[in-house]
Scaffold this active site. Structure first.
Site, PDB file in Angstrom:
ATOM      1  N   ALA A  97      11.215  99.443  45.074  1.00  0.00           N
ATOM      2  CA  ALA A  97      11.856  99.740  46.364  1.00  0.00           C
ATOM      3  C   ALA A  97      10.865  99.495  47.495  1.00  0.00           C
ATOM      4  O   ALA A  97       9.650  99.649  47.335  1.00  0.00           O
ATOM      5  CB  ALA A  97      12.351 101.184  46.412  1.00  0.00           C
ATOM      6  N   GLU A 130      17.270  96.714  34.889  1.00  0.00           N
ATOM      7  CA  GLU A 130      18.692  96.884  35.158  1.00  0.00           C
ATOM      8  C   GLU A 130      18.917  96.923  36.657  1.00  0.00           C
ATOM      9  O   GLU A 130      18.070  97.423  37.393  1.00  0.00           O
ATOM     10  CB  GLU A 130      19.205  98.199  34.568  1.00  0.00           C
ATOM     11  CG  GLU A 130      19.385  98.173  33.074  1.00  0.00           C
ATOM     12  CD  GLU A 130      18.469  99.149  32.376  1.00  0.00           C
ATOM     13  OE1 GLU A 130      17.906 100.018  33.070  1.00  0.00           O
ATOM     14  OE2 GLU A 130      18.292  99.040  31.159  1.00  0.00           O
ATOM     15  N   ASN A 135      24.388  95.183  43.778  1.00  0.00           N
ATOM     16  CA  ASN A 135      23.115  95.098  44.514  1.00  0.00           C
ATOM     17  C   ASN A 135      22.677  93.636  44.639  1.00  0.00           C
ATOM     18  O   ASN A 135      21.781  93.154  43.946  1.00  0.00           O
ATOM     19  CB  ASN A 135      22.041  95.935  43.806  1.00  0.00           C
ATOM     20  CG  ASN A 135      20.792  96.101  44.649  1.00  0.00           C
ATOM     21  OD1 ASN A 135      20.613  95.404  45.656  1.00  0.00           O
ATOM     22  ND2 ASN A 135      19.925  97.007  44.250  1.00  0.00           N
ATOM     23  N   TYR A 142      15.481  88.910  42.148  1.00  0.00           N
ATOM     24  CA  TYR A 142      15.127  88.717  40.743  1.00  0.00           C
ATOM     25  C   TYR A 142      15.424  87.284  40.286  1.00  0.00           C
ATOM     26  O   TYR A 142      14.694  86.722  39.472  1.00  0.00           O
ATOM     27  CB  TYR A 142      15.877  89.729  39.865  1.00  0.00           C
ATOM     28  CG  TYR A 142      15.517  91.162  40.166  1.00  0.00           C
ATOM     29  CD1 TYR A 142      14.194  91.543  40.350  1.00  0.00           C
ATOM     30  CD2 TYR A 142      16.495  92.157  40.272  1.00  0.00           C
ATOM     31  CE1 TYR A 142      13.858  92.866  40.630  1.00  0.00           C
ATOM     32  CE2 TYR A 142      16.171  93.472  40.548  1.00  0.00           C
ATOM     33  CZ  TYR A 142      14.851  93.819  40.726  1.00  0.00           C
ATOM     34  OH  TYR A 142      14.512  95.118  41.008  1.00  0.00           O
TER      35      TYR A 142
HETATM   36  C1  COA Z   1      15.679  94.877  46.763  1.00  0.00           C
HETATM   37  C2  COA Z   1      14.456  95.199  47.629  1.00  0.00           C
HETATM   38  C3  COA Z   1      13.366  95.837  46.748  1.00  0.00           C
HETATM   39  C4  COA Z   1      13.905  93.864  48.196  1.00  0.00           C
HETATM   40  O1  COA Z   1      12.708  94.161  48.896  1.00  0.00           O
HETATM   41  P1  COA Z   1      12.168  93.205  50.070  1.00  0.00           P
HETATM   42  O2  COA Z   1      10.729  93.498  50.276  1.00  0.00           O
HETATM   43  O3  COA Z   1      13.079  93.321  51.230  1.00  0.00           O
HETATM   44  O4  COA Z   1      12.359  91.769  49.401  1.00  0.00           O
HETATM   45  P2  COA Z   1      11.588  90.427  49.813  1.00  0.00           P
HETATM   46  O5  COA Z   1      11.355  90.415  51.298  1.00  0.00           O
HETATM   47  O6  COA Z   1      10.422  90.224  48.929  1.00  0.00           O
HETATM   48  O7  COA Z   1      12.735  89.344  49.482  1.00  0.00           O
HETATM   49  C5  COA Z   1      12.471  88.214  48.667  1.00  0.00           C
HETATM   50  C6  COA Z   1      13.748  87.439  48.502  1.00  0.00           C
HETATM   51  O8  COA Z   1      14.774  88.245  47.893  1.00  0.00           O
HETATM   52  C7  COA Z   1      16.052  87.917  48.486  1.00  0.00           C
HETATM   53  N1  COA Z   1      16.522  89.053  49.289  1.00  0.00           N
HETATM   54  C8  COA Z   1      15.863  90.194  49.586  1.00  0.00           C
HETATM   55  N2  COA Z   1      16.646  91.004  50.348  1.00  0.00           N
HETATM   56  C9  COA Z   1      17.798  90.339  50.523  1.00  0.00           C
HETATM   57  C10 COA Z   1      19.006  90.657  51.217  1.00  0.00           C
HETATM   58  N3  COA Z   1      19.154  91.821  51.893  1.00  0.00           N
HETATM   59  N4  COA Z   1      19.999  89.752  51.182  1.00  0.00           N
HETATM   60  C11 COA Z   1      19.874  88.594  50.518  1.00  0.00           C
HETATM   61  N5  COA Z   1      18.743  88.220  49.844  1.00  0.00           N
HETATM   62  C12 COA Z   1      17.737  89.096  49.849  1.00  0.00           C
HETATM   63  C13 COA Z   1      15.792  86.731  49.380  1.00  0.00           C
HETATM   64  O9  COA Z   1      15.889  85.572  48.580  1.00  0.00           O
HETATM   65  C14 COA Z   1      14.358  86.979  49.808  1.00  0.00           C
HETATM   66  O10 COA Z   1      13.680  85.838  50.234  1.00  0.00           O
HETATM   67  P3  COA Z   1      13.714  85.376  51.789  1.00  0.00           P
HETATM   68  O11 COA Z   1      13.578  86.603  52.638  1.00  0.00           O
HETATM   69  O12 COA Z   1      12.558  84.438  51.882  1.00  0.00           O
HETATM   70  O13 COA Z   1      15.068  84.749  51.967  1.00  0.00           O
HETATM   71  C15 COA Z   1      14.821  96.111  48.835  1.00  0.00           C
HETATM   72  O14 COA Z   1      15.973  95.590  49.474  1.00  0.00           O
HETATM   73  C16 COA Z   1      15.092  97.548  48.437  1.00  0.00           C
HETATM   74  O15 COA Z   1      14.173  98.379  48.378  1.00  0.00           O
HETATM   75  N6  COA Z   1      16.378  97.867  48.168  1.00  0.00           N
HETATM   76  C17 COA Z   1      16.769  99.235  47.769  1.00  0.00           C
HETATM   77  C18 COA Z   1      16.235  99.595  46.404  1.00  0.00           C
HETATM   78  C19 COA Z   1      16.693  98.597  45.355  1.00  0.00           C
HETATM   79  O16 COA Z   1      17.822  98.140  45.349  1.00  0.00           O
HETATM   80  N7  COA Z   1      15.764  98.287  44.424  1.00  0.00           N
HETATM   81  C20 COA Z   1      16.050  97.416  43.297  1.00  0.00           C
HETATM   82  C21 COA Z   1      16.658  98.229  42.206  1.00  0.00           C
HETATM   83  S1  COA Z   1      17.013  97.218  40.780  1.00  0.00           S
END
Ligand code: COA
Length: 173
Positions: A97, A130, A135, A142
């Protein structure tokens, strides 16, 4: 960073790290129980059924199985985390996260780069996790790291009830 500088996964985690170019985040292991408060704040802002302090403390104390990495800004503030287990030649990602204010700045990308690289050094050959079916941000992330859907756990999550997609990434090293 533009999407143009972040190609879709075609090789190792190291190659993806190199493609990321300028590093804004410091990725390092969690070393102190005192930092669990910051982890909990991000956990609670990110999940509808957050893990508790006791669950995180149990992870912290599960040496040799459980590994925990933090993403920090240059001011050392904790902005994200990723925890995993290494079980024989498998890496199980338990939690990932990033604080809402810092999302979409590649903190999760850098966490995953480090986790997959260090997991491979520990002997993991494949990685699994998972994710909720709805999401899409996490699934997009991933997919960039070479994870693919291998199965579904029906009604795995609560609050709200939802299927989990089971993802695997092969060939870690
Ligand atoms: C999922 C999560 C960890 C991603 O973290 P983040 O630091 O924002 O991700 P990144 O900036 O490294 O994103 C890398 C790539 O993932 C994809 N991505 C990330 N967030 C995205 C969004 N909101 N919509 C679409 N693609 C997304 C994109 O391909 C992105 O690359 P880009 O920004 O160059 O287009 C974050 O949204 C989060 O904490 N969500 C809530 C908790 C969660 O769902 N955790 C995963 C549980 S399985």
């Amino acid at each position: 960073m533009s999407a143009g500088l972040m190609p879709k996964f075609t090789g190792s985690g190291r190659q993806l790290a190199e493609a990321t170019m300028a590093t804004r985040w410091i990725i390092e292991p969690l070393t102190s129980r005192d930092e669990i408060d910051a982890v909990l704040a991000i956990e609670e802002a990110s999940f509808t059924s957050p893990w508790t302090r006791e669950m995180y403390l149990a992870e912290f104390d599960n040496h040799g199985v459980s590994y925990f990495y933090l993403a920090r800004g240059l001011n050392r503030d904790i902005v994200g985390f990723c925890s995993f287990w290494r079980i024989l030649d498998e890496l199980h990602i338990n939690n990932l996260a990033v604080a809402p204010a810092h999302r979409r700045s590649h903190a999760a990308t850098e966490l995953l780069n480090r986790v997959l690289e260090d997991g491979a050094k520990l002997g993991a050959k494949r990685a699994t996790l998972e994710v909720r079916r709805s999401n899409e941000p996490a699934q997009q992330l991933y997919e960039r790291f070479g994870f693919a859907v291998a199965g579904v756990r029906r009604d795995y999550y609560s609050n709200p009830v939802e299927d989990a997609l089971v993802l695997w990434r092969e060939d870690l090293s």
